[in-house]
Design a protein around this motif. Structure first.
Motif, short mmCIF file in Angstrom:
data_model
loop_
_atom_site.label_atom_id
_atom_site.label_comp_id
_atom_site.label_asym_id
_atom_site.label_seq_id
_atom_site.Cartn_x
_atom_site.Cartn_y
_atom_site.Cartn_z
N UNK A 259 0.83 -1.21 0.00
CA UNK A 259 0.00 0.00 0.00
C UNK A 259 0.86 1.26 0.00
N UNK A 260 1.98 1.23 0.71
CA UNK A 260 2.87 2.39 0.69
C UNK A 260 3.49 2.59 -0.69
N UNK A 261 3.76 1.50 -1.40
CA UNK A 261 4.28 1.65 -2.76
C UNK A 261 3.24 2.29 -3.67
N UNK A 262 1.97 1.92 -3.49
CA UNK A 262 0.91 2.54 -4.26
C UNK A 262 0.75 4.02 -3.87
N UNK A 263 0.91 4.30 -2.60
CA UNK A 263 0.86 5.69 -2.15
C UNK A 263 1.97 6.51 -2.78
N UNK A 264 3.17 5.93 -2.86
CA UNK A 264 4.30 6.64 -3.45
C UNK A 264 4.02 6.97 -4.91
N UNK A 265 3.45 6.02 -5.66
CA UNK A 265 3.15 6.28 -7.06
C UNK A 265 2.05 7.32 -7.20
N UNK A 266 1.05 7.24 -6.35
CA UNK A 266 -0.05 8.21 -6.40
C UNK A 266 0.45 9.61 -6.06
N UNK A 267 1.29 9.72 -5.03
CA UNK A 267 1.83 11.02 -4.64
C UNK A 267 2.70 11.60 -5.74
N UNK A 268 3.50 10.75 -6.40
CA UNK A 268 4.34 11.23 -7.50
C UNK A 268 3.47 11.73 -8.65
N UNK A 269 2.38 11.02 -8.93
CA UNK A 269 1.46 11.45 -9.99
C UNK A 269 0.81 12.79 -9.63
N UNK A 270 0.44 12.95 -8.38
CA UNK A 270 -0.16 14.22 -7.93
C UNK A 270 0.83 15.37 -8.06
N UNK A 271 2.11 15.13 -7.70
CA UNK A 271 3.11 16.18 -7.81
C UNK A 271 3.34 16.57 -9.28
N UNK A 272 3.36 15.58 -10.16
CA UNK A 272 3.53 15.86 -11.58
C UNK A 272 2.36 16.68 -12.11
N UNK A 273 1.14 16.33 -11.69
CA UNK A 273 -0.03 17.07 -12.13
C UNK A 273 0.00 18.51 -11.64
N UNK A 274 0.45 18.71 -10.38
CA UNK A 274 0.54 20.08 -9.86
C UNK A 274 1.60 20.88 -10.60
N UNK A 275 2.70 20.22 -10.96
CA UNK A 275 3.76 20.92 -11.70
C UNK A 275 3.25 21.38 -13.06
N UNK A 276 2.54 20.51 -13.75
CA UNK A 276 1.97 20.87 -15.05
C UNK A 276 0.98 22.02 -14.90
N UNK A 277 0.15 21.95 -13.83
CA UNK A 277 -0.83 23.01 -13.60
C UNK A 277 -0.14 24.34 -13.30
N UNK A 278 0.95 24.30 -12.51
CA UNK A 278 1.67 25.52 -12.19
C UNK A 278 2.31 26.12 -13.44
N UNK A 279 2.86 25.25 -14.29
CA UNK A 279 3.46 25.74 -15.54
C UNK A 279 2.41 26.36 -16.43
N UNK A 280 1.25 25.70 -16.49
CA UNK A 280 0.17 26.22 -17.30
C UNK A 280 -0.33 27.57 -16.79
N UNK A 281 -0.42 27.68 -15.47
CA UNK A 281 -0.86 28.96 -14.89
C UNK A 281 0.15 30.05 -15.18
N UNK A 282 1.44 29.73 -15.04
CA UNK A 282 2.48 30.71 -15.35
C UNK A 282 2.46 31.14 -16.81
N UNK A 283 2.22 30.17 -17.69
CA UNK A 283 2.15 30.48 -19.12
C UNK A 283 0.99 31.39 -19.44
N UNK A 284 -0.13 31.11 -18.79
CA UNK A 284 -1.30 31.94 -19.04
C UNK A 284 -1.11 33.35 -18.54
N UNK A 285 -0.47 33.46 -17.35
CA UNK A 285 -0.22 34.78 -16.82
C UNK A 285 0.74 35.55 -17.72
N UNK A 286 1.80 34.85 -18.17
CA UNK A 286 2.77 35.51 -19.03
C UNK A 286 2.16 35.94 -20.35
N UNK A 287 1.20 35.14 -20.88
CA UNK A 287 0.57 35.51 -22.14
C UNK A 287 -0.27 36.73 -21.97
#
Length: 287
Positions: A259-287
Motif C-alpha cells: 500500500x505504501x508503494x501505491x501511495x508513493x506512485x499516487x503522490x508522484x502522480x499528484x506532484x507531476x499534475x501540480x507541476x503541469x498546472x503551475x506551468x500552465x498557470x504561469x504560461x497563461x499569466x505571461x501571455x
C-alpha cells in the motif's frame, strides 16, 4: 565554524521539537489527573484539552493573531488529494495491524512491564470513550506537528528523506521510553511506528494523514491492546496463538509495504499534475 554553528542550531531545534512533542501530552495528563480528583462523571478535561490543542495548532501553523509564514510551512498541514489520502489510510491500517500483532508477539516472548494504562472500568463507557479519544487526538497532533512537521521538515533540508525519517524515529525514542521503559521490545516497536508515520508525511508532504492514522492507532492501543499487557505471559513458539501473531505481522506488514508503494506512485502522480498546472498557470499569466 559556520558548519559547527549550523549543527548546533540543528541540535537545538531538534531538542526544542522533542520537548514540544511531549508538551501536549503533559498538559493533558495534568488536566485528566485534576478531572479524576473532581469526578470524571463530568469529563471537563476533554473540552479543555481540545481547546488548548486548537490554540497550539493555530500557533504552530502561524495563524492569526500570531501570523508567521515560516511556522505555517514548518507545520506541514498541506492538503492531500483524496486518492493519496485513501492510500495513506489503507497503508497505515495494514501497518497498525502489523504493529498490534508485533506488540502482542514481543510481550509474549520478552518479559516487560507493558504500557501503564489507568483503570477506567468503574466509569461509564461514553466517558471512557471520550477520554481515550481525547488522549489519542492530543498525542497524535502533538507528535505529528512537532516531529513530522517541524523536525522532519528541517532535517529534510540537510539529508535525504529516508535518513531524515530514521533520525526523527531515533530522536523520538527516548520520549517513549520515559513512560514505558528502556527495553528493546518497546523501543523497537516505537521506532517502527515512527518510521511508518514519517514515511507517510514524506510521501504525502503533509501531516494530516498521519494525524488521522496516529490518532486511530493510539485509540486502538489505548482501548484494546495495552489494557491486557499485564495478563500476557511468556510462552514458547509452539503456541498456536503465537504463530497467529507471527502470521498477522508478516501478512499485514507485506500488505502495508504494497500500500505504501501505491501511495508513493499516487503522490508522484499528484506532484507531476501540480507541476503541469503551475506551468500552465504561469504560461497563461505571461501571455
Amino acid at each position: 565554524m559556520r558548519r559547527i554553528l549550523g549543527y548546533l542550531g540543528l541540535a537545538g531545534f531538534a531538542i526544542g521539537a522533542f520537548v514540544c512533542s511531549l508538551l501536549p501530552g503533559g498538559v493533558w495528563a495534568a488536566l485528566l489527573s485534576a478531572n479524576l480528583r473532581t469526578g470524571i462523571a463530568i469529563p471537563w478535561a476533554v473540552p479543555a484539552a481540545l481547546a488548548l490543542l486548537a490554540v497550539g495548532w493555530r500557533f504552530a501553523g502561524g495563524q492569526s493573531p500570531w501570523r508567521s509564514e515560516i511556522r505555517a510551512a514548518y507545520r506541514r498541514a498541506n492538503p492531500v488529494s483524496a486518492r493519496a489520502f485513501g492510500w495513506a489510510m489503507l497503508a497505515n491500517a495494514f501497518a497498525l495491524a502489523a504493529l498490534g500483532g508485533l506488540w502482542i508477539l514481543l510481550h509474549h516472548l520478552v518479559r516487560t512491564h507493558g504500557n501503564p494504562v489507568p483503570d477506567f472500568s468503574a466509569y461509564p463507557l461514553p466517558v471512557v470513550g471520550a477520554v481515550l479519544a481525547c488522549a489519542a487526538i492530543v498525542g497524535a497532533v502533538g507528535e505529528e506537528v512537532a516531529l513530522r512537521g517541524y523536525l522532519l521538515g528541517r532535517l529534510q533540508r540537510r539529508a535525504p528523506w529516508p535518513v531524515a525519517v530514521a533520525l526523527v524515529a531515533l530522536i523520538a525514542a527516548p520520549g517513549h521510553a520515559l513512560t514505558q521503559g528502556f527495553v528493546w521490545p518497546t523501543l523497537l516497536f516505537y521506532v517502527l511506528a515512527d518510521l511508518t508515520y514519517g514515511i507517510t508525511a514524506c510521501l504525502t508532504d503533509s501531516i494530516l494523514p498521519g494525524i488521522v492514522a496516529h490518532a486511530a492507532g493510539l485509540f486502538v492501543f489505548f482501548a484494546f491492546i495495552w489494557p491486557h499487557d499485564a495478563s500476557r505471559s511468556l510462552t514458547t513458539l509452539d503456541n498456536n496463538g503465537l504463530w497467529t501473531s507471527i502470521g498477522q505481522v508478516a501478512l499485514s506488514g507485506a500488505l502495508a509495504v504494497w500500500a505504501f508503494s501505491r501511495l508513493a506512485r499516487t503522490a508522484a502522480s499528484d506532484r507531476a499534475a501540480r507541476t503541469v498546472a503551475d506551468i500552465g498557470t504561469g504560461t497563461n499569466v505571461g501571455a
